[in-house]
Design an enzyme around this catalytic site. Sequence first.
Site, mmCIF file in Angstrom:
data_model
loop_
_atom_site.group_PDB
_atom_site.id
_atom_site.type_symbol
_atom_site.label_atom_id
_atom_site.label_comp_id
_atom_site.label_asym_id
_atom_site.label_seq_id
_atom_site.Cartn_x
_atom_site.Cartn_y
_atom_site.Cartn_z
ATOM 1 N N LYS A 104 38.690 26.108 26.927
ATOM 2 C CA LYS A 104 38.136 25.697 28.412
ATOM 3 C C LYS A 104 36.812 24.516 28.160
ATOM 4 O O LYS A 104 36.419 23.434 28.452
ATOM 5 C CB LYS A 104 36.864 26.849 29.197
ATOM 6 N N GLN A 134 34.121 35.138 29.933
ATOM 7 C CA GLN A 134 35.719 35.619 30.095
ATOM 8 C C GLN A 134 35.586 36.862 29.813
ATOM 9 O O GLN A 134 35.333 37.646 29.618
ATOM 10 C CB GLN A 134 36.189 35.162 28.342
ATOM 11 N N ASP A 150 33.116 30.778 38.720
ATOM 12 C CA ASP A 150 34.874 31.630 39.345
ATOM 13 C C ASP A 150 34.525 32.459 40.842
ATOM 14 O O ASP A 150 36.498 33.331 40.487
ATOM 15 C CB ASP A 150 34.944 32.927 38.635
HETATM 16 N N1 GUN Z 1 40.707 36.389 32.463
HETATM 17 C C1 GUN Z 1 42.310 35.596 32.464
HETATM 18 N N2 GUN Z 1 42.041 33.897 33.598
HETATM 19 C C2 GUN Z 1 40.809 34.463 33.259
HETATM 20 C C3 GUN Z 1 40.010 33.429 34.293
HETATM 21 O O1 GUN Z 1 40.472 32.343 35.506
HETATM 22 N N3 GUN Z 1 38.210 33.583 34.604
HETATM 23 C C4 GUN Z 1 37.917 33.873 33.924
HETATM 24 N N4 GUN Z 1 35.839 34.761 33.410
HETATM 25 N N5 GUN Z 1 38.382 35.296 32.980
HETATM 26 C C5 GUN Z 1 39.655 34.935 32.888
#
Ligand code: GUN
Length: 288
Positions: free
Chosen positions: A53, A97, A120
């Site tokens: 990311k 995350q 998110d």
């Molecule tokens: N863990 C797996 N996919 C995601 C996501 O799209 N966002 C976040 N914050 N954690 C994740």
Amino acid sequence: MVGTKIDGVLVASSVKERVRKAASELKSQGIEPCLATILVGDNQASATYVKNKHKACAEVGILTKDHKLPATTSQEEMNELLGTLNSDNSIHGILVQLPLPKQLGEFETTSRISPIKDVDGLTPYNVGLLSLGKAILKACTPSGIIELFDYYNIDLEGKNIVIINRSNLLGKPLYHLLLQRNATVTTCHSKTKNLQKICQDSDIIITGVGNRTRFTLTPEMIRDGAIVIDVATTRHDEKLVGDCDFDKIIQKAAFASPVPGGVGPMTIAMLLKNTVTAASLSENIVRR
Ligand code: GUN
């Protein structure tokens, strides 16, 4: 007849190009879009996702602030960091995350993020807006899947669509986005009966189970000409795999997305898009 591969890398690159332009316009107005990430503990897969990311942000001109916390972080410590990031005007997006270590509540944590920084789409406010069809910041993987359908001109109206996943990050938000496109949506999970029959009756199957020992979507489970979106990513025999074998499913499907190279790149691209949207929101540039 062999179907068409849904190329997430290609579609993600077109989204990223739009984000790069938006980020550069914001910069010319004195706004430097910035995403803060929080990674707790040393889950290797999560660390890799966060690293990817950050790399993608750099590629499109989004700044990042990296917060790595020990696995023993308390809820109070997490809340304090979120409070600091919420009130820092140089931060436009906050991503925690997931999954989190046991002592940290997922709801307790994500619900503390300021809704205008919630890249998110996980806060109660944004989840509520999504169910009302009014969300601006939407969960990344579901909105990435909608981008894929649009890119390949796949009309969703009146389609029978099954989602095999009921999580807050995927199944629930995706349900709303598909319903808003006038699809007839069925959500399935580990307790669903007659999953095979539901899949066979569906025009589109979106699968995100992520456990090949328990579940594989086989060609026998789909009808000729179905569309299959594979959202799962799991390590199996040292390889990254989804819920189906792409080479087999594409022999029967009209369209199918591979793993890797399908939905994964879209999740990141939509995170970038949400971050520039959040930066615009912070300056009231986005019209509601
Ligand atoms: N863990 C797996 N996919 C995601 C996501 O799209 N966002 C976040 N914050 N954690 C994740």
